[in-house]
Design an enzyme around this catalytic site. Structure first.
Site, short mmCIF file in Angstrom:
data_model
loop_
_atom_site.label_atom_id
_atom_site.label_comp_id
_atom_site.label_asym_id
_atom_site.label_seq_id
_atom_site.Cartn_x
_atom_site.Cartn_y
_atom_site.Cartn_z
N ASP A 192 9.60 3.00 1.68
CA ASP A 192 8.40 3.78 2.00
C ASP A 192 8.16 3.66 3.50
O ASP A 192 7.60 2.68 3.98
CB ASP A 192 7.21 3.25 1.20
CG ASP A 192 5.92 4.02 1.50
OD1 ASP A 192 5.88 4.78 2.48
OD2 ASP A 192 4.94 3.84 0.75
N PHE A 195 0.86 -1.18 0.00
CA PHE A 195 0.00 0.00 0.00
C PHE A 195 0.89 1.23 0.00
O PHE A 195 1.57 1.52 0.99
CB PHE A 195 -0.94 0.06 1.20
CG PHE A 195 -1.86 1.26 1.12
CD1 PHE A 195 -3.02 1.21 0.38
CD2 PHE A 195 -1.51 2.45 1.74
CE1 PHE A 195 -3.84 2.33 0.25
CE2 PHE A 195 -2.32 3.57 1.63
CZ PHE A 195 -3.50 3.51 0.89
N LYS A 230 2.84 11.51 6.76
CA LYS A 230 2.01 11.32 7.94
C LYS A 230 2.54 12.06 9.16
O LYS A 230 2.28 13.24 9.33
CB LYS A 230 1.78 9.84 8.21
CG LYS A 230 0.97 9.15 7.12
CD LYS A 230 0.50 7.79 7.52
CE LYS A 230 -0.21 7.07 6.38
NZ LYS A 230 -1.46 7.69 5.93
#
Length: 406
Positions: free
Chosen positions: A232, A147, A261
């Protein structure tokens, strides 16, 4: 006539969204109006312990005083110039973020998906300019069950049909291999390979942690094959796993690091591509850009986030409380939990399907004042703010145990 927000109930507000908001997420039926630290409050005044922390966007809790102060100070001075001009906050942010991560250069963006898209562009440009891959032939190897976001290019290499179906035609240039399989990865790399793009821990897949030595193997393999390792760490990074970065558990330094984030402190969207100078240095003026990327407000908040991480306090808290989380979940195995995976203050918990789906269990926990989120059937994710106390963590585990017993 629409009633003022303060006079509308949770049910009213949820109903009001339906005709005017497009579907994307499938949120739990709670309407948050206020928050502080590890707790949120809905419009009726009910309090909930936040055990999701915005998918790690709120690693430092809601409205951390140092981050709020930094934002207020900057709001009174300057919020946006666009990148048409320099601003007085960006250099310090880039310097300190590069130093924190052990890399050289920073490309500031806004969202996690933007960081991934930017990383893809940089890897391809590097492949053409440095590695000598023929034009338009560069490939990137990714892992199944990944994801990395939901833009068109990113869903092109997703294996989640919910994310892909109905959004083609898809972007070429990606090869998908099983996660945690070095042999399959090696077989997929050839002279056209620009990069291997991986999550050190797969978050959306259920906090899937690879075997010890996998990340080291990826680093050695990419170095030997002459391609980039792009990590990531948008969910796994910035303290979540008990280290600043999840790759540090194996002492690995990637060529390119993707952050987001928590970098915005739960206040503004902030993301970044951080890389070696010879990699990010391939970009020339006009080849990439973002009006809001690196804006003064984002840089001020991002710098304050880096300052919090420089102390090491939050990494230590995640490591120490992670032991409590792991021990608590271990005690629930066979009592409604069929298995779990945890690192630091991050866990994917597999609920016995006979008890219910992950969403059903999440709703039961919500009614008991604990907020979590489901993923992939009967799995729930636990990712509380790193400011959570041992007492609060025990409370959440106790509520989970009670819900599973019922």
């Amino acid at each position: 006539m629409t009633a003022p927000v303060g006079t509308r109930s949770s049910a009213d507000l949820i109903r009001a969204e339906e005709p005017v908001l497009a579907h994307n997420y499938h949120p739990l039926p709670v309407v948050v109006a206020r928050a502080e630290g590890t707790w949120v409050e809905d419009v009726e005044g009910r309090r909930y312990l936040d055990m999701l922390a915005g998918y790690s966007a709120l690693n430092f809790g809601h409205r951390h005083p140092a981050l709020i102060e930094a934002a207020h100070r900057q709001l009174d001075r300057l919020t946006l110039t666009s990148r048409a001009f320099h601003n007085d906050r960006l250099a310090e942010f880039a310097e300190r973020l590069a130093e924190l991560t052990g890399l050289d250069m920073v490309l500031p963006m806004n969202t996690g998906a933007e960081a991934v898209e930017s990383g893809i562009k940089v890897a391809r440009k590097w492949a053409y300019d440095v590695k000598g891959v023929p034009a338009d032939r560069a490939t990137i190897v990714v892992a199944a069950e990944n994801f990395h976001g939901r833009t068109t290019t990113i869903v092109s290499f997703s294996t989640d049909e919910t994310a892909r179906s109905g959004f083609g035609p898809f972007t070429p240039g990606f090869r998908i291999v099983p996660y945690n399989d070095l042999a399959a990865l090696e077989a997929a790399i050839d002279e056209t390979t620009a990069a291997v793009l991986l999550e050190p821990i797969q978050g959306e897949a259920g906090v899937v942690i690879p075997d010890e030595g996998y990340l080291t193997g990826v680093r050695e393999l990419t170095r030997r094959k002459g391609c980039l390792f792009v990590a990531d760490e948008i969910q796994s990074g910035l303290g979540r796993t008990g280290r600043t970065l999840a790759v540090e558990h194996e002492g690995v330094v990637p060529d390119v690091l993707l952050l987001g984030k928590a970098l915005g402190g739960g206040i503004v969207p902030v993301s970044a591509v951080v890389a070696r100078r010879d990699v990010l240095g391939v970009l020339r003026p006009g080849e990439h850009g973002s009006t809001f990327g690196g804006n003064p407000l984002a840089a001020a908040v991002g710098t304050a986030v880096v300052e919090l991480l420089e102390t090491g306090e939050f990494q230590r808290r995640a490591a120490e409380l992670g032991v409590l989380l792991r021990d608590g979940l271990t005690g629930l195995v066979g009592k409604g939990v069929v298995g779990f995976r945890a690192r630091g203050l991050w866990a994917g918990v597999d609920i016995d399907p006979g008890i219910g789906t992950g969403r059903e269990v999440s709703k039961l926990l919500m009614h008991e004042g604990i907020l979590v989120k489901d993923t992939h059937g009967s799995t729930i994710r636990l990712a509380p703010p790193l400011t959570i106390t041992a007492e609060e963590l025990r409370e959440a585990l106790g509520v989970l145990e009670g819900v599973l017993k019922r």
